[in-house]
Design a protein around this motif. Structure first.
Motif, mmCIF file in Angstrom:
data_model
loop_
_atom_site.group_PDB
_atom_site.id
_atom_site.type_symbol
_atom_site.label_atom_id
_atom_site.label_comp_id
_atom_site.label_asym_id
_atom_site.label_seq_id
_atom_site.Cartn_x
_atom_site.Cartn_y
_atom_site.Cartn_z
ATOM 1 N N LEU A 1 0.827 -1.203 0.000
ATOM 2 C CA LEU A 1 0.000 0.000 0.000
ATOM 3 C C LEU A 1 0.861 1.252 0.000
ATOM 4 O O LEU A 1 0.610 2.201 -0.754
ATOM 5 N N PHE A 2 1.901 1.261 0.803
ATOM 6 C CA PHE A 2 2.778 2.433 0.880
ATOM 7 C C PHE A 2 3.517 2.657 -0.443
ATOM 8 O O PHE A 2 3.664 3.799 -0.897
ATOM 9 N N ILE A 3 3.982 1.572 -1.059
ATOM 10 C CA ILE A 3 4.708 1.695 -2.333
ATOM 11 C C ILE A 3 3.803 2.251 -3.423
ATOM 12 O O ILE A 3 4.183 3.159 -4.174
ATOM 13 N N VAL A 4 2.580 1.714 -3.510
ATOM 14 C CA VAL A 4 1.635 2.199 -4.518
ATOM 15 C C VAL A 4 1.283 3.655 -4.244
ATOM 16 O O VAL A 4 1.147 4.471 -5.175
ATOM 17 N N PHE A 5 1.155 3.994 -2.987
ATOM 18 C CA PHE A 5 0.842 5.364 -2.601
ATOM 19 C C PHE A 5 1.957 6.313 -3.041
ATOM 20 O O PHE A 5 1.708 7.383 -3.624
ATOM 21 N N ILE A 6 3.199 5.954 -2.778
ATOM 22 C CA ILE A 6 4.338 6.795 -3.147
ATOM 23 C C ILE A 6 4.451 6.918 -4.674
ATOM 24 O O ILE A 6 4.686 8.012 -5.210
ATOM 25 N N MET A 7 4.269 5.804 -5.373
ATOM 26 C CA MET A 7 4.334 5.838 -6.832
ATOM 27 C C MET A 7 3.200 6.685 -7.414
ATOM 28 O O MET A 7 3.384 7.390 -8.416
ATOM 29 N N SER A 8 2.030 6.628 -6.780
ATOM 30 C CA SER A 8 0.910 7.460 -7.239
ATOM 31 C C SER A 8 1.242 8.938 -7.077
ATOM 32 O O SER A 8 0.932 9.761 -7.950
#
Length: 266
Positions: free
Chosen positions: A197-204
């Motif tokens: 979730l954190f990785i997708v959030f940062i990439m978003s």
């Protein structure tokens, strides 16, 4: 499961969300500068494709966020239900101590009162206090054994199934409820899902910044507000996942009521 070996579970939830918020803003700024660098070399098709990828990434973020939130809520509800079930089984066992022959009726009743205090202490002890929890669990198991031995002695005096047998049945349910509640307290959202979730959030955030950099104007305030709101949801997820450490805690009223007048022995 040993939570002391995990990374996120031992950290303050506010600190986690604050770091995540800063990382999103940094990723967005890096993405914006990179997009602004390629702005003059990018045509309309590339900008359209970037917006499409950004939309898909935000959709993926929403999916993972909703899945994780639902997982945390289910675990919280299961823990709350387990407390109610255990309180009911203890209450039933307390009432059925009246069926035991003397002196095991009053003796077992007093032991169940001590048992309630131990379960309340477990409910108010943080998982970070590993030694205290181990001591409470050991004391609970010792007390369970003592209550069971009293039930066995009472059964030798009065072996009828409608008296001592009823109490033993309630005692079995109480011990089963103890195991189920402990198992549910140990369940939480796997860290790999939170990291995803954190990785997708940062990439978003990086993609939003990159898309903004390709354009002529940047909407800074709306992006910050959206980032803040999603971080707030992440905070709620982490808080729900920590039954004894967060702001949202499992209600112990059903267990506390066993110490009241409703369950006083006649």
């Amino acid at each position: 499961m040993d939570f002391s070996q995990e990374i996120i579970y031992d950290q303050n939830s506010i600190l986690i969300v604050a770091v995540l918020f800063v990382l999103i803003l940094l990723a967005s700024e890096v993405g914006y500068r990179l997009g602004h660098y390629y702005q003059s070399r990018t045509d309309t098709d590339v900008k359209t494709q970037t917006n499409t990828i950004q939309t898909g990434t935000l959709g993926l973020l929403a999916l993972i966020l909703g899945f994780t939130f639902n997982m945390a809520v289910q675990r919280f509800n299961n823990r709350s239900e387990a407390v109610v079930i255990e309180a009911n089984t203890i209450g039933t066992a307390m009432l059925r101590t009246n069926l035991l022959p003397e002196p095991y009726d009053s003796l077992t009743y007093d032991q169940l009162q001590q048992y309630i205090l131990l379960r309340l202490q477990v409910g108010n002890t943080k998982y970070a206090m590993v030694t205290e929890l181990e001591n409470l669990n050991k004391a609970t198991k010792v007390l369970q054994t003592e209550i069971w031995m009293n039930a066995v002695k009472a059964a030798r005096i009065d072996p009828r199934s409608v008296t001592t047998g009823y109490f033993i049945s309630a005692l079995n349910d109480m011990i089963d409820a103890y195991g189920k509640r402990n198992a549910l307290l140990a369940l939480h959202v796997p860290e790999v899902i939170l990291f995803l979730l954190f990785i997708v959030f940062i990439m978003s955030g990086a993609l939003m910044g990159y898309a903004a950099g390709l354009g002529k104007k940047r909407t800074t305030l709306p992006s910050i507000m959206m980032t803040f709101l999603i971080c707030l949801v992440v905070f709620i997820i982490i808080d729900l996942d920590r039954p004894k450490r967060g702001i949202i805690k499992v209600n112990q009223d059903s267990m506390l009521h066993l110490r009241g007048d409703d369950y006083e022995k006649n």
